[in-house]
Design a protein around this motif. Structure first.
Motif, PDB file in Angstrom:
ATOM      1  N   CYS A  33       0.985  -1.230  -0.108  1.00 31.54           N
ATOM      2  CA  CYS A  33       0.100  -0.068  -0.205  1.00 31.54           C
ATOM      3  C   CYS A  33       0.748   1.157   0.203  1.00 31.54           C
ATOM      4  O   CYS A  33       0.542   2.241  -0.786  1.00 31.54           O
ATOM      5  CB  CYS A  33      -0.840  -0.012   1.152  1.00 31.54           C
ATOM      6  SG  CYS A  33      -1.985   1.463   1.378  1.00 31.54           S
ATOM      7  N   GLU A  36       2.432   1.994  -3.354  1.00 29.73           N
ATOM      8  CA  GLU A  36       1.458   2.912  -4.237  1.00 29.73           C
ATOM      9  C   GLU A  36       1.334   4.305  -4.232  1.00 29.73           C
ATOM     10  O   GLU A  36       1.074   5.158  -4.853  1.00 29.73           O
ATOM     11  CB  GLU A  36       0.014   2.139  -4.308  1.00 29.73           C
ATOM     12  CG  GLU A  36       0.106   0.790  -4.785  1.00 29.73           C
ATOM     13  CD  GLU A  36      -1.285   0.412  -4.835  1.00 29.73           C
ATOM     14  OE1 GLU A  36      -2.291   1.070  -4.533  1.00 29.73           O
ATOM     15  OE2 GLU A  36      -1.714  -0.842  -5.234  1.00 29.73           O
ATOM     16  N   CYS A 223      -5.575   5.353   3.306  1.00 27.89           N
ATOM     17  CA  CYS A 223      -5.978   3.917   2.574  1.00 27.89           C
ATOM     18  C   CYS A 223      -6.109   2.992   3.897  1.00 27.89           C
ATOM     19  O   CYS A 223      -5.354   3.282   5.008  1.00 27.89           O
ATOM     20  CB  CYS A 223      -4.780   3.560   2.001  1.00 27.89           C
ATOM     21  SG  CYS A 223      -4.524   4.354   0.481  1.00 27.89           S
ATOM     22  N   PRO A 225      -5.215  -0.816   3.953  1.00 24.12           N
ATOM     23  CA  PRO A 225      -4.887  -1.836   3.335  1.00 24.12           C
ATOM     24  C   PRO A 225      -5.582  -3.412   4.059  1.00 24.12           C
ATOM     25  O   PRO A 225      -5.847  -3.359   5.076  1.00 24.12           O
ATOM     26  CB  PRO A 225      -3.636  -1.833   3.309  1.00 24.12           C
ATOM     27  CG  PRO A 225      -3.102  -1.189   4.642  1.00 24.12           C
ATOM     28  CD  PRO A 225      -4.082  -0.081   4.859  1.00 24.12           C
TER      29      PRO A 225
END
Length: 256
Positions: A33, A36, A223, A225
């Protein structure tokens, strides 16, 4: 001496062994994650805040920054990080200091600050993110991987008599801001450690947002994950535990 520092000094070796396993959460859940979200770090000045034994420091170094510095409170964690750096020919530098007051050792503003699972050991989030903002260049970015507030809300509340929590005390107490005390996963089945409790804080989602915004940082992405899909077949118990209770929340921020 800082109680959390003493705790991490004592756990350094166990932490390093546990988190360097092939199927560790650091490698299998956090890092994919984080990758990215990473900006281009080539030629940049990077800080790994609360770097521990350098697990993420060395991963970030692969992006070819001009300079990368790991900062951590625990000299025993840094000792392991430095030994690994020497063995691998890494150019990473390491400094012992409290992450909450990192500006004291970050002399010139940097391009990027990273931190993994450090913030729940810091009581004053406002101070932490103000120091981060002051340490970044204009336009600088940072990524914080924090223990998900839902997960830290499950940590058992510290007992007044310092006794160990029962299993049924691992339940969500989201608005309870009391100190938490629990057995770390890297010690749970380690015969070298007995009767060892670690302590940390629980911060809510609003605690993070208000501290970040108050420091003048802009949140660009958040995020949470999930465990790898293949764990459905190979590690169904760990996969299902992530469905129920997310462990991480990863926040990307920028200094305008």
């Amino acid at each position: 001496m800082n109680e959390i520092k003493i705790d991490w000094n004592s756990m350094a070796k166990a932490y390093e062994e546990f988190n360097n396993a092939e199927n560790s959460y650091s490698y299998c859940i956090e890092w994919p994650c984080i990758k990215e979200l990473l900006p281009d770090l080539k030629g940049k000045v990077v800080v790994d805040l609360g770097c521990g034994t350098g697990i993420f420091t060395f991963l970030l170094e692969k992006s070819e920054p001009a300079k990368i510095v790991g900062i951590d409170l625990s000299e025993e964690m840094l000792k392991i990080a430095k030994e690994k750096a020497d063995a691998d020919g890494s150019k990473s530098e390491f400094v012992q200091h409290d992450a909450a007051t990192c500006k004291e050792v970050i002399e010139e503003p940097v391009d990027f600050i990273f931190s993994s699972t450090t913030s729940h050991y810091i009581e004053n989030l406002k101070q932490l993110f103000e120091n981060v903002a002051k340490s970044l260049k204009e336009g600088g970015e940072c990524i914080f991987s924090v223990i998900n507030p839902v997960y830290s809300a499950m940590y058992p509340v510290e007992h007044e008599d310092s006794s160990f929590p029962e299993d049924d005390e691992w339940n969500v107490r989201y608005m309870d801001k009391a100190m938490r005390a629990y057995i770390q996963p890297w010690l749970e089945y380690n015969d070298d450690y007995e009767n060892h409790l670690s302590k940390s804080y629980h911060h809510t989602f609003s605690d993070y947002v208000n501290a970040i915004v108050g420091a003048g940082l802009t949140i660009e992405k958040v995020c949470e994950p999930m465990a790898p899909e293949e764990w459905k077949e190979t590690q169904i118990y760990r996969y299902e535990s992530f469905v129920e209770n997310p462990v991480y929340m990863i926040i990307k921020m920028k200094k305008a």
